[in-house]
Design a protein around this motif. Structure first.
Motif, PDB file in Angstrom:
ATOM      1  N   LEU A 203       0.829  -1.210   0.000  1.00  0.00           N
ATOM      2  CA  LEU A 203       0.000   0.000   0.000  1.00  0.00           C
ATOM      3  C   LEU A 203       0.861   1.258   0.000  1.00  0.00           C
ATOM      4  N   LYS A 204       1.951   1.213   0.730  1.00  0.00           N
ATOM      5  CA  LYS A 204       2.855   2.364   0.787  1.00  0.00           C
ATOM      6  C   LYS A 204       3.404   2.688  -0.604  1.00  0.00           C
ATOM      7  N   GLN A 205       3.734   1.652  -1.356  1.00  0.00           N
ATOM      8  CA  GLN A 205       4.284   1.870  -2.696  1.00  0.00           C
ATOM      9  C   GLN A 205       3.204   2.275  -3.691  1.00  0.00           C
ATOM     10  N   ARG A 206       2.043   1.602  -3.647  1.00  0.00           N
ATOM     11  CA  ARG A 206       1.009   1.844  -4.660  1.00  0.00           C
ATOM     12  C   ARG A 206       0.212   3.121  -4.401  1.00  0.00           C
ATOM     13  N   GLN A 207      -0.163   3.373  -3.140  1.00  0.00           N
ATOM     14  CA  GLN A 207      -1.040   4.509  -2.858  1.00  0.00           C
ATOM     15  C   GLN A 207      -0.290   5.777  -2.463  1.00  0.00           C
ATOM     16  N   LEU A 208       0.907   5.628  -1.886  1.00  0.00           N
ATOM     17  CA  LEU A 208       1.671   6.802  -1.465  1.00  0.00           C
ATOM     18  C   LEU A 208       2.886   7.060  -2.340  1.00  0.00           C
ATOM     19  N   ALA A 209       3.142   6.152  -3.281  1.00  0.00           N
ATOM     20  CA  ALA A 209       4.288   6.282  -4.193  1.00  0.00           C
ATOM     21  C   ALA A 209       5.609   6.371  -3.434  1.00  0.00           C
ATOM     22  N   LEU A 210       5.709   5.595  -2.347  1.00  0.00           N
ATOM     23  CA  LEU A 210       6.940   5.540  -1.563  1.00  0.00           C
ATOM     24  C   LEU A 210       7.613   4.202  -1.834  1.00  0.00           C
ATOM     25  N   SER A 211       8.738   4.238  -2.505  1.00  0.00           N
ATOM     26  CA  SER A 211       9.411   3.008  -2.912  1.00  0.00           C
ATOM     27  C   SER A 211      10.165   2.385  -1.747  1.00  0.00           C
ATOM     28  N   GLY A 212      10.526   1.127  -1.925  1.00  0.00           N
ATOM     29  CA  GLY A 212      11.327   0.430  -0.930  1.00  0.00           C
ATOM     30  C   GLY A 212      10.481  -0.310   0.093  1.00  0.00           C
ATOM     31  N   THR A 213      11.123  -1.267   0.741  1.00  0.00           N
ATOM     32  CA  THR A 213      10.479  -2.065   1.786  1.00  0.00           C
ATOM     33  C   THR A 213      11.075  -1.691   3.133  1.00  0.00           C
ATOM     34  N   VAL A 214      10.220  -1.363   4.094  1.00  0.00           N
ATOM     35  CA  VAL A 214      10.698  -0.969   5.422  1.00  0.00           C
ATOM     36  C   VAL A 214      10.072  -1.888   6.467  1.00  0.00           C
ATOM     37  N   PRO A 215      10.800  -2.186   7.530  1.00  0.00           N
ATOM     38  CA  PRO A 215      10.237  -3.037   8.588  1.00  0.00           C
ATOM     39  C   PRO A 215       9.270  -2.260   9.478  1.00  0.00           C
ATOM     40  N   ILE A 216       8.322  -2.978  10.041  1.00  0.00           N
ATOM     41  CA  ILE A 216       7.402  -2.410  11.032  1.00  0.00           C
ATOM     42  C   ILE A 216       8.066  -2.485  12.404  1.00  0.00           C
ATOM     43  N   THR A 217       8.052  -1.375  13.141  1.00  0.00           N
ATOM     44  CA  THR A 217       8.654  -1.367  14.480  1.00  0.00           C
ATOM     45  C   THR A 217       7.606  -1.465  15.591  1.00  0.00           C
ATOM     46  N   GLU A 218       6.423  -0.846  15.393  1.00  0.00           N
ATOM     47  CA  GLU A 218       5.358  -0.909  16.396  1.00  0.00           C
ATOM     48  C   GLU A 218       4.001  -0.911  15.698  1.00  0.00           C
ATOM     49  N   ILE A 219       3.018  -1.566  16.334  1.00  0.00           N
ATOM     50  CA  ILE A 219       1.648  -1.595  15.827  1.00  0.00           C
ATOM     51  C   ILE A 219       0.700  -1.287  16.981  1.00  0.00           C
ATOM     52  N   PHE A 220      -0.341  -0.487  16.692  1.00  0.00           N
ATOM     53  CA  PHE A 220      -1.324  -0.113  17.705  1.00  0.00           C
ATOM     54  C   PHE A 220      -2.729  -0.236  17.115  1.00  0.00           C
ATOM     55  N   PHE A 221      -3.699  -0.527  17.976  1.00  0.00           N
ATOM     56  CA  PHE A 221      -5.089  -0.366  17.569  1.00  0.00           C
ATOM     57  C   PHE A 221      -5.397   1.126  17.502  1.00  0.00           C
ATOM     58  N   HIS A 222      -6.141   1.516  16.483  1.00  0.00           N
ATOM     59  CA  HIS A 222      -6.555   2.911  16.372  1.00  0.00           C
ATOM     60  C   HIS A 222      -7.493   3.233  17.532  1.00  0.00           C
ATOM     61  N   PRO A 223      -7.337   4.386  18.191  1.00  0.00           N
ATOM     62  CA  PRO A 223      -8.111   4.646  19.417  1.00  0.00           C
ATOM     63  C   PRO A 223      -9.606   4.829  19.219  1.00  0.00           C
ATOM     64  N   PHE A 224     -10.060   5.217  18.018  1.00  0.00           N
ATOM     65  CA  PHE A 224     -11.503   5.425  17.860  1.00  0.00           C
ATOM     66  C   PHE A 224     -12.079   4.814  16.585  1.00  0.00           C
ATOM     67  N   SER A 225     -11.270   4.161  15.774  1.00  0.00           N
ATOM     68  CA  SER A 225     -11.773   3.513  14.564  1.00  0.00           C
ATOM     69  C   SER A 225     -11.442   2.022  14.611  1.00  0.00           C
ATOM     70  N   PRO A 226     -12.440   1.151  14.804  1.00  0.00           N
ATOM     71  CA  PRO A 226     -12.163  -0.286  14.937  1.00  0.00           C
ATOM     72  C   PRO A 226     -11.631  -0.928  13.665  1.00  0.00           C
ATOM     73  N   ASN A 227     -11.766  -0.255  12.520  1.00  0.00           N
ATOM     74  CA  ASN A 227     -11.292  -0.814  11.253  1.00  0.00           C
ATOM     75  C   ASN A 227      -9.873  -0.368  10.907  1.00  0.00           C
ATOM     76  N   LYS A 228      -9.270   0.444  11.791  1.00  0.00           N
ATOM     77  CA  LYS A 228      -7.945   0.973  11.486  1.00  0.00           C
ATOM     78  C   LYS A 228      -6.909   0.495  12.498  1.00  0.00           C
ATOM     79  N   ILE A 229      -5.671   0.425  12.022  1.00  0.00           N
ATOM     80  CA  ILE A 229      -4.532   0.198  12.898  1.00  0.00           C
ATOM     81  C   ILE A 229      -3.495   1.274  12.608  1.00  0.00           C
ATOM     82  N   VAL A 230      -2.644   1.533  13.594  1.00  0.00           N
ATOM     83  CA  VAL A 230      -1.571   2.521  13.463  1.00  0.00           C
ATOM     84  C   VAL A 230      -0.249   1.768  13.413  1.00  0.00           C
ATOM     85  N   ILE A 231       0.569   2.089  12.416  1.00  0.00           N
ATOM     86  CA  ILE A 231       1.840   1.394  12.204  1.00  0.00           C
ATOM     87  C   ILE A 231       2.979   2.400  12.245  1.00  0.00           C
TER      88      ILE A 231
END
Length: 453
Positions: A203-231
């Protein structure tokens, strides 16, 4: 002569009724003769609120009848007309540990003890999984566990991954991890798992046009949207809508050390230990950049008005966004746990002491001023591996000392009520009135605590 006698008797009766009436008014106003001190004093009272409600009350060793000493309502018990002084109270019930406390009654005042729980001597337990459990997590859909083969199991189905990175008792979403890859599992359909690491980079490459692969360091549940996560990555913070399969970038910095979420903000500690705040609904940076201390632990209260930092030197500090001031709450801190109402902090010191810090004024049974810290007497006796507040019993902490599960009353007035609930415990989690207990033999059970007050 008879008339004179009648007058005398009449005067005596008048005087008697005047004295009696005065005495009744005297008593009605709450005054009493203190025979020990040989003086007239206004009486005081004790207010108790406890569970179970049919516990027997003794005062100074004498069993007390509620109907004679006060009145019992749904809101508690008031023991009235007490001469000022010290009283030893005990609540008892068969099958429960006694509760005891020495309370000081003051003239014209009510001494309060409003969150008393009597704890069962033997926790009634229901076995959820009989054996071979190494770890477990609570979700809105039930208990997920890891077995002896390092497999994640839910409803007898194996879930992709060998560890759980993120779970919540209010969420059906589970984030697992296997090596460097994270997997998103919807427990409503746990047979399928989405490779979140691949999805994020795609998604980062296709929708934001940001090339390259980066590792995830932390993941959180979004505080008010059950369909979202914060990375979080090493330099950027994103949100992913897992239902719409859409990504947004919130911010990019030279380095992101730590992230904490409030109900509306993402609070970020950057590589220079500066605090940056992102408003999640607006997806904009707030005009707040504050120099913070290096952090071993970095967290916030629910509304984001206070930021808590545990420094490498063991100092617990709080930064209040208004008025923009940092205060030191405690020193020599090993770990800490914020209470459900967020006005108290349980502090475990490097010397294995239990202290309660008050970042703001707390109006409990004993009033505590903001900035004070008190030691709980006779608390820890062993190596403390875990500590947590009980949401339904706000004056108690649950402690895991070695393999002993302990409940500890939070009250500086003696004696300190402390009880062993279960031995042979590897880990535990609390949810409402339930305690989920993982035993050292691999059995997972659930027990119901005493009724909260």
């Amino acid at each position: 002569m008879k008339r004179r006698l009648r007058n005398i008797l009449f005067s005596i009766f008048v005087l008697f009724f005047m004295v009696l009436g005065g005495y009744l008014i005297f008593i009605a106003q709450g005054f009493v003769v203190n025979l020990k001190e040989l003086r007239i004093e206004k009486t005081g009272a004790i207010f108790l609120k406890f569970a179970p409600r049919d516990a027997a009350l003794s005062i100074d060793g004498e069993k007390t009848d509620y109907t004679q000493s006060g009145f019992l309502e749904s809101n508690g018990l008031i023991v009235k007309d007490l001469v000022p002084g010290s009283y030893d109270l005990k609540l008892s019930k068969d099958g429960y540990h006694d509760w005891g406390k020495n309370l000081e009654v003051q003239s014209g005042l009510i001494t309060s003890e409003s969150h008393i729980n009597l704890w069962p001597k033997t926790l009634p337990a229901e076995t959820l999984i009989k054996e071979n459990v190494r770890d477990f997590w609570l979700t809105s859909e039930g208990v997920v566990h890891k077995n002896g083969n390092n497999r994640i199991i839910f409803n007898d189905l194996v879930i992709r991954g060998n560890d759980v990175a993120l779970s919540d008792s209010d969420s059906k979403i589970l984030i697992t991890k296997e090596r460097e890859d994270y997997f998103l599992v919807d427990l409503k359909d746990s047979r399928s798992a989405v490779n979140l690491t691949h999805l994020f980079n795609s998604l980062k490459q296709r929708q934001l046009a940001l090339s390259g692969t980066v590792p995830i360091t932390e993941i959180f549940f979004h505080p008010f949207s059950p369909n979202k996560i914060v990375i979080a990555s090493k330099t950027s913070l994103y949100t992913i809508d897992v239902k719409k399969v859409e990504i947004d970038k919130l911010v990019t910095l030279d380095e992101i050390k730590s992230v904490a979420l409030s109900v509306s903000d993402a609070l970020i500690l950057d590589g220079n230990d500066d605090l940056m705040i992102i408003n999640l609904p607006l997806k904009t940076s707030l005009n707040e950049r504050v120099k913070m201390e290096p952090a071993e632990i970095f967290t916030t209260n629910s509304d984001g008005t206070s930021v808590f930092v545990l420094t490498p030197a063991g100092e617990l500090k709080v930064y209040r966004r208004s008025p923009g001031k940092t205060d030191t709450l405690a020193a020599n801190v090993r770990e800490f746990e914020i209470s459900p109402e967020e006005k108290r902090i349980a502090v475990i010191t490097l010397g294995n002491e239990l202290k309660i810090a008050y970042p703001e004024e707390f109006e409990g049974d004993v009033k505590s001023e903001a900035g004070t810290i008190v030691k709980i007497p006779d608390a820890f006796r062993g190596n403390i591996r875990k500590v947590s507040w009980l949401a339904d019993s706000p004056n108690y902490l649950m402690l895991l000392e070695g393999n002993d599960l302990i409940v500890q009353e939070i009250d500086t007035r003696m004696p300190a009520n402390r009880h062993l609930l279960q031995s042979g415990v590897l880990d535990y989690e609390t949810e409402g009135k339930n305690i989920y207990i993982l035993k050292v033999n691999g059995e997972l059970t659930v027990s119901s605590t005493a009724e909260g007050v």
